[in-house]
Write a protein that holds these residues in place. Sequence first.
Motif, mmCIF file in Angstrom:
data_model
loop_
_atom_site.group_PDB
_atom_site.id
_atom_site.type_symbol
_atom_site.label_atom_id
_atom_site.label_comp_id
_atom_site.label_asym_id
_atom_site.label_seq_id
_atom_site.Cartn_x
_atom_site.Cartn_y
_atom_site.Cartn_z
ATOM 1 N N UNK A 147 -4.970 3.690 1.863
ATOM 2 C CA UNK A 147 -4.906 4.268 3.201
ATOM 3 C C UNK A 147 -5.730 3.469 4.190
ATOM 4 N N UNK A 148 -6.916 3.019 3.769
ATOM 5 C CA UNK A 148 -7.736 2.174 4.648
ATOM 6 C C UNK A 148 -7.055 0.840 4.906
ATOM 7 N N UNK A 149 -6.348 0.359 3.902
ATOM 8 C CA UNK A 149 -5.612 -0.894 4.099
ATOM 9 C C UNK A 149 -4.503 -0.715 5.128
ATOM 10 N N UNK A 150 -3.794 0.416 5.049
ATOM 11 C CA UNK A 150 -2.773 0.702 6.055
ATOM 12 C C UNK A 150 -3.387 0.805 7.442
ATOM 13 N N UNK A 202 -13.771 -7.665 0.958
ATOM 14 C CA UNK A 202 -13.488 -7.663 -0.478
ATOM 15 C C UNK A 202 -13.228 -6.240 -0.980
ATOM 16 N N UNK A 203 -13.977 -5.279 -0.438
ATOM 17 C CA UNK A 203 -13.765 -3.891 -0.844
ATOM 18 C C UNK A 203 -12.394 -3.396 -0.395
ATOM 19 N N UNK A 262 0.814 -1.232 0.000
ATOM 20 C CA UNK A 262 0.000 0.000 0.000
ATOM 21 C C UNK A 262 0.841 1.273 0.000
ATOM 22 N N UNK A 263 1.996 1.249 0.673
ATOM 23 C CA UNK A 263 2.843 2.434 0.675
ATOM 24 C C UNK A 263 3.364 2.731 -0.731
ATOM 25 N N UNK A 264 3.759 1.704 -1.460
ATOM 26 C CA UNK A 264 4.239 1.910 -2.825
ATOM 27 C C UNK A 264 3.122 2.445 -3.719
ATOM 28 N N UNK A 265 1.904 1.914 -3.562
ATOM 29 C CA UNK A 265 0.782 2.387 -4.376
ATOM 30 C C UNK A 265 0.450 3.838 -4.067
ATOM 31 N N UNK A 266 0.445 4.199 -2.782
ATOM 32 C CA UNK A 266 0.132 5.587 -2.393
ATOM 33 C C UNK A 266 1.202 6.544 -2.901
#
Length: 213
Positions: A118-121, A156-157, A85-89
């Motif tokens: 961000x929600x995943x983090x 899933x979301x 997630x950090x790489x994607x953000x």
Amino acid sequence: RGMDPGPDRRSTLDAPWLLVVRHRGGSLEQAVAAVHRRNLAISLGILLLLGAAAILLAIGAQRARDLARQQMELVASVTHELNTPLAAIRSAGQNLAHGIVTEPAQVQRYGALIDQEGRRLTGLVAQVLDFAGIQSGSRPYAAEPVSLPRVVDEALADLDLVLEQSGLAVSRDLPAELPELIGDAAALRRVVANLLANAVKFATSGGRVTIRG
């Protein structure tokens, strides 16, 4: 003139004295044997206590090693999971900041990506806090009615982008009339998300994951 005590009385007076000692519990040999048995029983009891203490110390040390290993595995796993997630953000933020993405639809898509990652983090941080709370015994869990289909849909979301990039086909087969569960919705959602993340990690591209109830 004194009288002669006679030969029989003289032999009695000249004989050596005999002292007889008796213990209340029996003979002296029996008393010594009883003390010996008591001391032996006390020694055996002390040895048993020392053995039990050594076993408890060994069990405690093994549990401490297991806990340390689990903590190291958790740190390694969380560190690995944080990279995606950090790489994607960072990538989305750089594209937006440098003007690479200008079309409104793309900007909206990148904004949704940043929000999702961000929600995943946030979920990963919550997992670490949950683990710390479980270890300390201070983590409170809610006990309330929970809809299982809704928990699965939210999980899933949360992993929508990850599942899309993995190439896995995910299908959901949950009856709408499933009864509600009593539990912690956030904790259950993280459990489902972890299972899906493990499926992404270990499944081959082009595979299929089916959630069936």
